[in-house]
Design a protein around this motif. Sequence first.
Motif, mmCIF file in Angstrom:
data_model
loop_
_atom_site.group_PDB
_atom_site.id
_atom_site.type_symbol
_atom_site.label_atom_id
_atom_site.label_comp_id
_atom_site.label_asym_id
_atom_site.label_seq_id
_atom_site.Cartn_x
_atom_site.Cartn_y
_atom_site.Cartn_z
ATOM 1 N N THR A 60 81.746 34.380 -119.197
ATOM 2 C CA THR A 60 81.264 33.072 -118.759
ATOM 3 C C THR A 60 80.388 33.314 -117.544
ATOM 4 O O THR A 60 80.866 33.688 -116.472
ATOM 5 C CB THR A 60 82.433 32.140 -118.409
ATOM 6 N N ILE A 61 79.081 33.131 -117.716
ATOM 7 C CA ILE A 61 78.093 33.507 -116.713
ATOM 8 C C ILE A 61 77.995 32.437 -115.622
ATOM 9 O O ILE A 61 77.955 31.244 -115.908
ATOM 10 C CB ILE A 61 76.712 33.705 -117.361
ATOM 11 N N SER A 62 77.917 32.894 -114.391
ATOM 12 C CA SER A 62 77.786 31.970 -113.266
ATOM 13 C C SER A 62 76.443 31.259 -113.269
ATOM 14 O O SER A 62 76.371 30.039 -113.110
ATOM 15 C CB SER A 62 77.948 32.729 -111.944
ATOM 16 N N SER A 63 75.355 32.037 -113.422
ATOM 17 C CA SER A 63 74.018 31.491 -113.211
ATOM 18 C C SER A 63 73.084 31.916 -114.334
ATOM 19 O O SER A 63 72.835 33.109 -114.507
ATOM 20 C CB SER A 63 73.469 31.977 -111.864
ATOM 21 N N ARG A 64 72.564 30.948 -115.052
ATOM 22 C CA ARG A 64 71.629 31.244 -116.140
ATOM 23 C C ARG A 64 70.288 31.689 -115.556
ATOM 24 O O ARG A 64 69.787 31.106 -114.603
ATOM 25 C CB ARG A 64 71.418 29.992 -117.001
ATOM 26 N N THR A 65 69.698 32.709 -116.139
ATOM 27 C CA THR A 65 68.347 33.120 -115.770
ATOM 28 C C THR A 65 67.503 33.218 -117.039
ATOM 29 O O THR A 65 67.998 33.574 -118.098
ATOM 30 C CB THR A 65 68.324 34.473 -115.029
ATOM 31 N N ASP A 66 66.217 32.891 -116.896
ATOM 32 C CA ASP A 66 65.302 32.871 -118.038
ATOM 33 C C ASP A 66 64.840 34.270 -118.417
ATOM 34 O O ASP A 66 65.051 35.239 -117.680
ATOM 35 C CB ASP A 66 64.065 32.032 -117.694
ATOM 36 N N ALA A 67 64.143 34.350 -119.527
ATOM 37 C CA ALA A 67 63.532 35.603 -119.963
ATOM 38 C C ALA A 67 62.613 36.127 -118.873
ATOM 39 O O ALA A 67 61.811 35.389 -118.310
ATOM 40 C CB ALA A 67 62.745 35.384 -121.251
ATOM 41 N N GLY A 68 62.748 37.414 -118.563
ATOM 42 C CA GLY A 68 61.899 38.040 -117.563
ATOM 43 C C GLY A 68 62.389 37.955 -116.146
ATOM 44 O O GLY A 68 61.890 38.662 -115.263
ATOM 45 N N VAL A 69 63.364 37.088 -115.874
ATOM 46 C CA VAL A 69 63.912 36.941 -114.522
ATOM 47 C C VAL A 69 64.960 38.029 -114.286
ATOM 48 O O VAL A 69 65.740 38.367 -115.183
ATOM 49 C CB VAL A 69 64.530 35.542 -114.327
ATOM 50 N N VAL A 115 91.209 37.524 -110.597
ATOM 51 C CA VAL A 115 91.177 36.139 -110.117
ATOM 52 C C VAL A 115 92.216 35.318 -110.883
ATOM 53 O O VAL A 115 92.692 35.735 -111.940
ATOM 54 C CB VAL A 115 89.768 35.513 -110.315
ATOM 55 N N PRO A 116 92.580 34.137 -110.368
ATOM 56 C CA PRO A 116 93.541 33.286 -111.065
ATOM 57 C C PRO A 116 93.038 32.870 -112.441
ATOM 58 O O PRO A 116 91.827 32.839 -112.690
ATOM 59 C CB PRO A 116 93.679 32.073 -110.135
ATOM 60 N N SER A 117 93.940 32.508 -113.317
ATOM 61 C CA SER A 117 93.592 32.179 -114.704
ATOM 62 C C SER A 117 92.750 30.913 -114.820
ATOM 63 O O SER A 117 92.118 30.686 -115.851
ATOM 64 C CB SER A 117 94.863 32.022 -115.545
ATOM 65 N N ASP A 118 92.730 30.075 -113.758
ATOM 66 C CA ASP A 118 91.914 28.859 -113.818
ATOM 67 C C ASP A 118 90.591 29.007 -113.074
ATOM 68 O O ASP A 118 89.840 28.040 -112.919
ATOM 69 C CB ASP A 118 92.693 27.661 -113.266
ATOM 70 N N PHE A 119 90.290 30.206 -112.604
ATOM 71 C CA PHE A 119 89.018 30.441 -111.914
ATOM 72 C C PHE A 119 87.865 30.311 -112.900
ATOM 73 O O PHE A 119 87.946 30.764 -114.045
ATOM 74 C CB PHE A 119 89.015 31.847 -111.292
ATOM 75 N N HIS A 120 86.750 29.700 -112.432
ATOM 76 C CA HIS A 120 85.575 29.534 -113.285
ATOM 77 C C HIS A 120 84.346 30.017 -112.522
ATOM 78 O O HIS A 120 84.019 29.482 -111.452
ATOM 79 C CB HIS A 120 85.409 28.073 -113.692
ATOM 80 N N ALA A 121 83.678 31.024 -113.059
ATOM 81 C CA ALA A 121 82.575 31.662 -112.339
ATOM 82 C C ALA A 121 81.428 30.715 -112.031
ATOM 83 O O ALA A 121 80.758 30.862 -111.008
ATOM 84 C CB ALA A 121 82.063 32.858 -113.135
ATOM 85 N N ARG A 122 81.178 29.750 -112.907
ATOM 86 C CA ARG A 122 80.059 28.825 -112.658
ATOM 87 C C ARG A 122 80.471 27.696 -111.735
ATOM 88 O O ARG A 122 79.803 27.403 -110.741
ATOM 89 C CB ARG A 122 79.536 28.260 -113.985
ATOM 90 N N HIS A 123 81.608 27.058 -112.027
ATOM 91 C CA HIS A 123 82.003 25.878 -111.263
ATOM 92 C C HIS A 123 82.477 26.216 -109.851
ATOM 93 O O HIS A 123 82.358 25.390 -108.940
ATOM 94 C CB HIS A 123 83.104 25.124 -111.994
ATOM 95 N N ALA A 124 83.030 27.410 -109.651
ATOM 96 C CA ALA A 124 83.600 27.761 -108.347
ATOM 97 C C ALA A 124 82.573 28.304 -107.367
ATOM 98 O O ALA A 124 82.875 28.458 -106.178
ATOM 99 C CB ALA A 124 84.723 28.792 -108.535
ATOM 100 N N ALA A 125 81.362 28.582 -107.807
ATOM 101 C CA ALA A 125 80.344 29.134 -106.907
ATOM 102 C C ALA A 125 79.987 28.122 -105.825
ATOM 103 O O ALA A 125 79.745 26.947 -106.113
ATOM 104 C CB ALA A 125 79.106 29.541 -107.698
ATOM 105 N N THR A 126 79.952 28.582 -104.592
ATOM 106 C CA THR A 126 79.623 27.710 -103.461
ATOM 107 C C THR A 126 78.185 27.889 -102.998
ATOM 108 O O THR A 126 77.668 27.062 -102.254
ATOM 109 C CB THR A 126 80.562 27.974 -102.276
ATOM 110 N N SER A 127 77.531 28.964 -103.405
ATOM 111 C CA SER A 127 76.163 29.216 -102.967
ATOM 112 C C SER A 127 75.474 30.171 -103.928
ATOM 113 O O SER A 127 76.079 31.133 -104.410
ATOM 114 C CB SER A 127 76.156 29.824 -101.552
#
Length: 306
Positions: A60-69, A115-127
Amino acid sequence: MGPAAGSVTARYLVYFQYLGTDFNGVAAVRGSQRAVAVGVQNYLEEAAKRLNSVVPVKFTISSRTDAGVHALCNAAHLDVQRRSGQPPFSPEVLAEALNAHLRHPAIRILQAFRVPSDFHARHAATSRTYLYRLVTGCHRPDQLSVFERNRCWPLRAGCLDVGAMREAAQHLLGTHDFSAFQSAGSPATSSVRTLRRASVSPDPGSPFVLPQENRLRFWNLEFESQSFLYRQVRRMTAVLVAVGLGALMPAQVKVILESRDPLGRHQARVAPAHGLFLKSVLYGRLGFTTRKAQITPRCPADVRAP
């Protein structure tokens, strides 16, 4: 499918980096489309098959990046369910195993955490921080070092009005409706975002540029927010470059922002993907410990203090 009797499921946060030139973005390409395009996630999940998890591993990816990025540091979470009697992998072993089985040289796992079982890489990001690299004085594409191609935006102009760009960037700081800088196709339900930082600074210089090529000057634009709209950074970059080239006045950036119109003459421009890097993804302090101390997982590329 539920956990198998006696099996142990562990969730991990992993940081990874990649050069995006060869990929159709970071997200996995599924089905028949995979014959013509592949995402970074496809390679990550292929490597994870060798972990022999009871349930197939999905990133589960934190941050989507486009082609070439590119990404100096992206993040994802994954679950690994080992068979009965097998303890969870240590984060160090997990990172080493994934790197050993990655089949593309432009991807590398940097670090892993339990990390805890309810951790979410996308939703938990603060910056999230993005870096955009520019180079001035490049009158023809073949004047740029082969080692820098696809890693910056070459501009024919010999210089930029950096003072005007910095003044213009101040109008973007804070909480605004960034509709004017959003490309069509965004899944976001709200276009309101808070831009915490927007900086323009000279780069000390590329190590891949020869002394006789001193006409080339490199510049870094950095943007920090908890989250961004689709192509927001590349659109903001294009507008700031227009200011640096004298095509826009700094005050016009405020007018563009307040217009909420993504189809205007200047704000419809999108900077090339190959100059953009996801620099870091940060998380707040989580409820897990290592060596009896609460820690804040952070990208190894980020050097700021917690």
